[in-house]
Design a protein around this motif. Structure first.
Motif, PDB file in Angstrom:
ATOM      1  N   ARG B 141      -0.338  -1.078  16.606  1.00 39.66           N
ATOM      2  CA  ARG B 141       0.056  -2.437  16.204  1.00 39.66           C
ATOM      3  C   ARG B 141       1.144  -2.963  17.123  1.00 39.66           C
ATOM      4  O   ARG B 141       1.226  -4.174  17.371  1.00 39.66           O
ATOM      5  CB  ARG B 141       0.505  -2.439  14.753  1.00 39.66           C
ATOM      6  CG  ARG B 141      -0.670  -2.192  13.831  1.00 39.66           C
ATOM      7  CD  ARG B 141      -0.352  -2.392  12.373  1.00 39.66           C
ATOM      8  NE  ARG B 141      -1.499  -1.953  11.609  1.00 39.66           N
ATOM      9  CZ  ARG B 141      -2.581  -2.698  11.417  1.00 39.66           C
ATOM     10  NH1 ARG B 141      -2.650  -3.904  11.936  1.00 39.66           N
ATOM     11  NH2 ARG B 141      -3.602  -2.221  10.725  1.00 39.66           N
ATOM     12  N   ASN B 247      -0.215  -7.665  12.546  1.00 37.68           N
ATOM     13  CA  ASN B 247       0.232  -6.909  11.372  1.00 37.68           C
ATOM     14  C   ASN B 247      -0.819  -6.821  10.270  1.00 37.68           C
ATOM     15  O   ASN B 247      -0.916  -5.816   9.590  1.00 37.68           O
ATOM     16  CB  ASN B 247       1.503  -7.529  10.806  1.00 37.68           C
ATOM     17  CG  ASN B 247       2.666  -7.307  11.752  1.00 37.68           C
ATOM     18  OD1 ASN B 247       2.852  -6.190  12.250  1.00 37.68           O
ATOM     19  ND2 ASN B 247       3.407  -8.359  12.023  1.00 37.68           N
ATOM     20  N   SER B 248      -1.602  -7.859  10.109  1.00 30.27           N
ATOM     21  CA  SER B 248      -2.502  -7.819   8.958  1.00 30.27           C
ATOM     22  C   SER B 248      -3.931  -7.418   9.335  1.00 30.27           C
ATOM     23  O   SER B 248      -4.701  -7.025   8.458  1.00 30.27           O
ATOM     24  CB  SER B 248      -2.501  -9.172   8.243  1.00 30.27           C
ATOM     25  OG  SER B 248      -3.234 -10.092   9.014  1.00 30.27           O
ATOM     26  N   TYR B 251      -5.341  -3.976   8.168  1.00 32.01           N
ATOM     27  CA  TYR B 251      -4.269  -3.307   7.452  1.00 32.01           C
ATOM     28  C   TYR B 251      -4.831  -2.429   6.331  1.00 32.01           C
ATOM     29  O   TYR B 251      -5.601  -2.904   5.489  1.00 32.01           O
ATOM     30  CB  TYR B 251      -3.302  -4.347   6.893  1.00 32.01           C
ATOM     31  CG  TYR B 251      -2.147  -3.756   6.134  1.00 32.01           C
ATOM     32  CD1 TYR B 251      -1.206  -2.966   6.778  1.00 32.01           C
ATOM     33  CD2 TYR B 251      -2.017  -3.962   4.769  1.00 32.01           C
ATOM     34  CE1 TYR B 251      -0.155  -2.397   6.083  1.00 32.01           C
ATOM     35  CE2 TYR B 251      -0.962  -3.405   4.058  1.00 32.01           C
ATOM     36  CZ  TYR B 251      -0.030  -2.620   4.732  1.00 32.01           C
ATOM     37  OH  TYR B 251       1.004  -2.064   4.030  1.00 32.01           O
TER      38      TYR B 251
END
Lengths: 516, 348
Positions: B141, B247-248, B251
């Protein structure tokens, strides 16, 4: 139940055994690991348990230390029948075990290892100071100088072994079980261990010393119980049992029918061997071993447990990489770096532990048989399903694998049929040299004879075969020549015709003379 | 009785039960409508939205079969999505088919490279899979953020958006992508010897070595496949949002993928694996997620609801629970006699 022993004498009539096992039977599924075994230990005595692999030594140890329940039979401690639901219960009764592999925590301190699970506590918290202090006392009682605060993993194996013993005796110990305690120790370390054992003996502790080193057994043990195939052969005093008799009792004799094979008369060393090995060294296990194997012959490997028979087989087949030595295959020097390379040269190996190293239990008979052939062809060139089927059915027929269902999981087969699947996998490669490590161990007599006959047929068809067995008579029957292994060396190689079981026994059991 | 014995019976039964319960709770759940030659409705959404998880779980199945695990798939998705959108963003014509093709190919190649890296750590250096892939899970990430320069890159590109939201004939493109992936992987595994050798290595590595199996190559292949599939999943995910969110993206998808594989009946102990099982497992997870939305479970309670259903599904599949069920049945006089095979499973 009276002891049906050829040896009825206790140390003194008045001394009663501290541990007694009567008619102990343990089964794992269809396999009987212990079959009505009687066993006893006396205080102040060192007792040895002898037997080949699979004789039931470990099972017996587990039965008296609470690690395995008895299916039938009684365990008596000080004359009272007991059952230990857990090893902890046995330990509370004063029976402590030091296992073959030091099962301690290398990243914790010596003191923590000694007291693990029963740490001295203060206000509910572990009292580190008391723990170290008490650990030092225990270590001192062994006359061992190890800092209790040091990390266990930093010590030698011998020192770790002594810590394991310290852990075992840190409770009030009456019976101390040492399972192969010397297998990784050098001579000085063994002497140190023996000093500790003698000290316990004086204190009246009963000690069970399990080792496959005959010299050590004769040095330290007063009494020996011999097991074979899960049954007790007998109990003897070491002073009254000749070494050769002990070995004979361990190895036993087999009475199964065997179709006598026309033997090719061979010179001692074949003039034109398929494989020729010189000075093979692989520690631990074999040192400077020489061996020749010709096409069309069966070379039997005879030797006691620990003589290096398996290690030699693994070094010849690329399973282990020997440190030293020269291997020639058809007069060309080869280095075998992997089993894969050996397989491509036609050198195939059937391992001693077929269940853990040989077969893939959750896959079918078919998948197990084609595995090596498929691996050789490579991932992309899949053997067509119909061809696989045909091949597998022909091997099932040829070797009589039962049930004759290619889709049956190998896990569900009997030992003899599993061995046949293993053989079919190897034979499907059209090998030149077949190395069979204990192919008949743990299988029934019928399948055993079938496999022996098959080995003879294969050699008659020009295959070179190395046949390893703990049963000397089997080695003699199947082998054309017999290589005798002692202490990791091929001591001599003789035509099988010139030997009989007694001579071979003497050769196998002979202590090695110091180097001239 | 024979159908109950089939190893996909319980996974499939769990999925069907879940769908039936949802439909009973709200009949609209199963409603599919045809508009302008395109199918819409909740079931179609499930098929469309399951694409990323399906691709990742497919790779995870192969990795798990070798006794491994790949925790980095979510991070690989983030990286590949970031790569695709950054390329599009930088191109002169983000809406052109050429730039979209370049973006997609490079993004998938990045997934492949990351899979090669994971496989190298595991099969050549012998690092435990959970640790080896954890490296990339944590670092990946960061790499994605580096690529996007710390921003959430957004792009307008109709052809790229088509990947996740477009329709081919009557069904979503994303659905066709995962179906194609399932078919290709199945064919590769079962029409070459890869499947059998993977299972052999997963069940008994030492026996496989002695049989001459090149386990290094086989294990490496599994991680590469996982990387490539995660790369494609990342492309689809980014296409759905048209934003590269480091980030998402993906996830926690590694955990849902592991869950789907296990729900499909493949053991985490390695060995025998089932691609059809994984498809069922993914559908189960996706149907559950969709049910949470559709049935209006409050967001705060959704995780608990999800967990509760997962526990029930897992219990339904457990051989031990089956044998308890059978003993209860026998007590009531309605049961079937347990077979030897079942007893063994319970003992194991």
């Amino acid at each position: 139940m009276p002891l049906s022993s050829p040896c009825q004498y206790g140390p003194v009539d008045a001394v009663k055994p501290i541990v007694e096992l009567e008619g102990a039977t343990v089964r794992f599924g269809a396999f009987t690991a212990l079959d009505g075994v009687d066993f006893r230990m006396f205080p102040g005595e060192v007792h040895s348990l002898m037997g080949e692999n699979g004789a039931g030594k470990s099972t017996l140890i587990k039965a008296i230390t609470g690690a395995l329940p008895l299916e039938s039979g009684t365990l008596l401690i000080d004359g009272d029948p007991v059952t230990f639901p857990t090893p902890q219960a046995a330990q509370r009764a004063g029976i402590s075990t030091v296992n073959q592999d030091v099962d301690l925590l290398a990243n914790m301190s010596v003191a923590e290892n000694i007291w693990l699970g029963r740490e001295p506590r203060r206000f509910g918290l572990v009292d580190n100071r008391a723990m170290r202090h008490q650990a030092r006392e225990v270590l001192n009682s062994l006359a061992v100088d190890i800092d209790p605060a040091s990390i266990l993993g930093g010590h030698s194996l011998a020192a770790q072994q002594l810590v394991a013993i310290a852990r075992a005796i840190s409770v009030d110990v009456k019976v101390l079980v040492l399972d192969e305690p010397t297998s990784s120790l050098d001579t000085d370390e063994v002497a140190e261990l023996f000093r500790v054992i003698r000290d316990f003996k004086e204190r009246g502790v009963a000690i069970l010393f399990v080792s496959h080193f005959l010299d050590q057994v004769y040095e330290i043990c007063d009494r020996v119980t011999v097991l074979r195939d899960g049954a007790r052969v007998g109990e003897y005093l070491t002073t009254e049992l000749l070494r050769i008799d002990l070995v004979q009792k361990m190895l036993g004799r087999d009475v199964a029918e065997f179709a006598a094979r026309e033997r090719v008369i061979e010179p001692d060393m074949p003039a034109d061997p398929f494989l020729s090995a010189r000075g093979i060294t692989s520690t631990p296990g074999i040192a400077d071993a020489d061996v020749d194997i010709a096409a069309g012959e069966v070379l039997g490997l005879a030797g006691l447990l620990g003589s290096g028979r398996t290690e030699l087989a693994r070094a010849l087949t690329g399973v282990d990489r020997p440190e030293d030595g020269i291997l020639r295959i058809e007069n060309r020097e080869k280095r075998l770096n992997s089993p894969r390379q050996a397989l491509s040269l036609g050198v195939v190996y059937s391992p001693e532990n077929r269940r853990t190293e040989g077969l893939v239990p959750e896959l079918s008979i078919q998948e197990n048989i084609v595995l090596a052939l498929q691996a050789q062809r490579g991932v992309m060139r899949r053997i067509p399903t119909a061809r696989q089927r045909e091949l597998v059915i022909s091997w099932i027929d040829a070797l009589g694998i039962r049930p004759a269902d290619p889709d049956r999981k190998v896990r569900t087969l009997s030992g003899g049929n599993q061995q046949k699947v293993m053989l079919a996998r190897l034979l499907a490669l059209s090998p030149r040299l077949l190395v069979l490590d204990e192919p008949t161990r743990g299988i029934d007599v019928g399948a055993k004879v079938e496999i022996q006959n098959l080995v003879g047929d294969l050699a008659d068809n020009g295959l070179a075969v190395v046949f390893i067995s703990a049963e000397l008579e089997e080695v003699l029957r199947v082998g054309d020549r017999v290589a005798v292994l002692r202490n990791g060396r091929v001591a001599e190689t003789l035509p099988a015709d010139s030997l009989n079981a007694d001579i071979l026994l003497a050769l196998v059991a002979q202590p090695d003379l110091p180097e001239a | 009785m024979k159908i109950v014995k089939h190893r996909l019976f319980w996974p499939a039964a769990a999925l069907v039960t879940l769908l039936i319960i949802n439909t009973i709770a709200n009949p609209n759940f199963a409603r599919v409508t045809l508009q302008d030659g395109q199918l819409y409705g909740n079931p179609i959404n499930i098929l469309r939205e399951s694409a990323p998880l399906m691709l990742v779980a497919l790779g995870m199945t192969l990795v798990i079969a070798t006794r491994g695990i790949d925790l980095s798939v979510g991070a690989i998705m983030a990286v590949s999505g970031a790569v695709a959108l950054t390329i599009l963003d930088a191109s002169e014509n983000p809406g052109g088919l050429g730039s979209v093709a370049v973006a997609v190919v490079v993004a998938v190649l990045v997934g492949l490279v990351l899979g090669v890296w994971n496989g190298f750590l595991v099969s050549v250096l012998g690092i435990q899979p959970i640790i080896a892939t954890l490296v990339l899970m944590l670092a990946g990430r960061g790499v994605a953020l580096l690529i996007t320069g710390g921003f959430i890159t957004t792009v307008n590109s109709a052809p790229y958006k088509f990947i996740a939201t477009g329709y081919l004939v009557v069904l979503p493109v994303a659905f066709f992508i995962w179906v194609a992936a399932v078919v290709i992987v199945s064919v590769l595994e079962r029409r070459t010897a890869l499947g059998m050798l993977t299972e052999a290595v997963g069940i008994n590595p030492e026996a496989s070595r002695l049989a001459g199996v090149r386990s290094r190559g086989i294990i490496w292949t599994a991680y590469i496949a996982s990387g490539v599939l995660a790369g494609i999943a990342g492309v689809i995910f980014a296409s759905n949002t048209m934003a590269a969110d480091a980030n998402s993206a993906g996830y926690l998808i590694e955990l849902y993928a592991i869950l789907a594989v296990v729900l499909g009946g493949t053991s985490l102990m390695g060995g025998k694996f089932s691609i059809a099982g994984t498809v069922i497992g993914v559908m189960t997870v996706q149907a559950l997620n969709s049910a949470i939305l559709f049935l209006g479970v409050p967001p705060a309670q959704a995780p608990v609801f999800f967990a509760a259903v997962v526990i029930i599904v897992v219990l339904l599949q457990s051989p031990r629970v089956h044998s308890y069920g059978r003993s209860v049945g026998q007590l009531l006089g309605v049961g079937v006699k347990p077979t030897r095979e079942d007893k063994k499973e319970v003992a194991a």
